[in-house]
Design a protein around this motif. Structure first.
Motif, PDB file in Angstrom:
ATOM      1  N   ASN A  98      -8.426  -1.762  -6.141  1.00  0.00           N
ATOM      2  CA  ASN A  98      -9.648  -0.895  -6.081  1.00  0.00           C
ATOM      3  C   ASN A  98     -10.357  -1.879  -5.058  1.00  0.00           C
ATOM      4  O   ASN A  98     -10.551  -3.308  -5.638  1.00  0.00           O
ATOM      5  CB  ASN A  98      -9.657  -0.559  -6.260  1.00  0.00           C
ATOM      6  CG  ASN A  98      -8.211   0.908  -6.806  1.00  0.00           C
ATOM      7  OD1 ASN A  98      -7.884   1.069  -6.171  1.00  0.00           O
ATOM      8  ND2 ASN A  98      -8.959   1.361  -8.577  1.00  0.00           N
ATOM      9  N   ASP A  99     -10.630  -1.173  -4.266  1.00  0.00           N
ATOM     10  CA  ASP A  99     -12.663  -1.969  -3.621  1.00  0.00           C
ATOM     11  C   ASP A  99     -13.052  -2.251  -5.123  1.00  0.00           C
ATOM     12  O   ASP A  99     -13.675  -0.808  -5.832  1.00  0.00           O
ATOM     13  CB  ASP A  99     -12.470  -0.680  -2.990  1.00  0.00           C
ATOM     14  CG  ASP A  99     -11.988  -0.750  -1.338  1.00  0.00           C
ATOM     15  OD1 ASP A  99     -11.598  -1.968  -0.864  1.00  0.00           O
ATOM     16  OD2 ASP A  99     -12.370  -0.232  -0.902  1.00  0.00           O
TER      17      ASP A  99
ATOM     18  N   LYS B 154       0.643  -0.950   0.260  1.00  0.00           N
ATOM     19  CA  LYS B 154      -0.337  -0.028   0.005  1.00  0.00           C
ATOM     20  C   LYS B 154       0.956   1.628   0.098  1.00  0.00           C
ATOM     21  O   LYS B 154       0.576   2.314  -0.801  1.00  0.00           O
ATOM     22  CB  LYS B 154      -1.691  -0.020   1.492  1.00  0.00           C
ATOM     23  CG  LYS B 154      -2.554   0.932   1.115  1.00  0.00           C
ATOM     24  CD  LYS B 154      -2.893   0.348   2.691  1.00  0.00           C
ATOM     25  CE  LYS B 154      -4.142  -0.995   2.212  1.00  0.00           C
ATOM     26  NZ  LYS B 154      -4.506  -1.465   3.099  1.00  0.00           N
TER      27      LYS B 154
END
Length: 275
Positions: free
Chosen positions: A229-230, A220
């Motif tokens: 990404n989410d 990160k």
């Protein structure tokens, strides 16, 4: 150091089935048969390929032989990178055996370091260990060792002697319990989609509030593009020693157990094949 000796053994005895073939432009007196070898992941190409050289020299004239070097699918292989790292970075999604092309001419000076003898490999290996210990212990452990201790580390690697190597290397993996880990984690992150050889910066194994940093925390901070990404599908594999550790794995544990003998964690970020 946590005594997960089975992990250390599995890492040390990891092998890659490899087929060496002679480059078709080399001049030979008769056809050169391929040569098969189980390459140790933790060693270096120039340290374990004497048999390969002898095999191909049988079909060549001395005047046609210069310094031996290796290539995979057009890319010269850097001998000063551990073999396991070379495979994970260049060939992790290929069918085994790994096919490496052997050359004895046209050494690519702009891509590779020369390696005329094992003493060159030893010097490179020891300088990596010293660099790692500067990060881990401000060089205190390696400087407290005697010359024969340094030699034991090298001879353990050169002769593939797990116990000989780890009897000394375990000292490099110790730290005061109250500190919860090394000063900094020696790591390098390699990305296939970059001109930069690798990412290497200072990163502590424990956060300022006392929590253990994980592999995910490292990525990160150092290379966020490696992580999805989410809600997005995974785009990359994060590979160490041919496996994908969980991103929740504590970095200190990885450093103690999955570092190469040079004491660095070599982390490959490889795009997942789309086909």
């Amino acid at each position: 150091m946590a005594d997960d000796k089975d992990v250390l053994r599995d890492v040390w005895f990891g092998r890659i089935p490899t087929c060496f073939t002679l480059n078709q432009d080399e001049i030979t007196e008769r056809e050169a048969e391929p040569y098969y070898l189980l390459l140790p992941r933790v060693s270096y190409l120039t340290l374990v390929t004497d048999k390969v050289k002898k095999h191909f020299l049988k079909v060549m004239k001395t005047e046609d032989v210069e310094e031996m070097w290796f290539e995979y699918e057009g890319t010269p292989l850097k001998w000063h990178y551990p073999i396991g790292l070379l495979f994970d970075f260049h060939a992790s999604n290929t069918v085994l055996p790994w096919t490496i092309t052997v050359h004895f001419k046209n050494f690519p000076d702009s891509d590779l370091l020369h390696c005329q003898s094992n003493s060159v490999i030893e010097a490179h290996f020891m300088s990596s260990i010293k660099e790692a210990d500067a990060l881990k212990h401000k060089s205190q452990v390696i400087n407290d060792m005697q010359k024969k201790d340094h030699k034991q580390l090298w001879m353990g690697l050169q002769n593939d002697k797990f116990d000989q190597f780890w009897a000394m290397n375990r000292k490099l993996m110790e730290y005061p319990t109250e500190e919860g880990g090394f000063r900094y984690i020696p790591f390098r992150i390699y990305q296939t989609l970059s001109d930069r050889p690798f990412i290497q910066k200072q990163f502590r194994p424990v956060s300022s509030d006392g929590n253990a940093h994980t592999l995910g925390d490292l990525l990160k901070e150092m290379y966020p593009a490696a992580l999805p990404n989410d809600g997005e599908p995974k785009r990359n594999q994060v590979v160490i020693h041919g496996i994908e550790p969980l991103l929740e794995t504590p970095l200190q544990w990885l450093s103690e157990h999955l570092s190469h003998p040079d004491n660095f964690l070599h982390i490959c970020v490889i795009p997942i094949p789309t086909d």
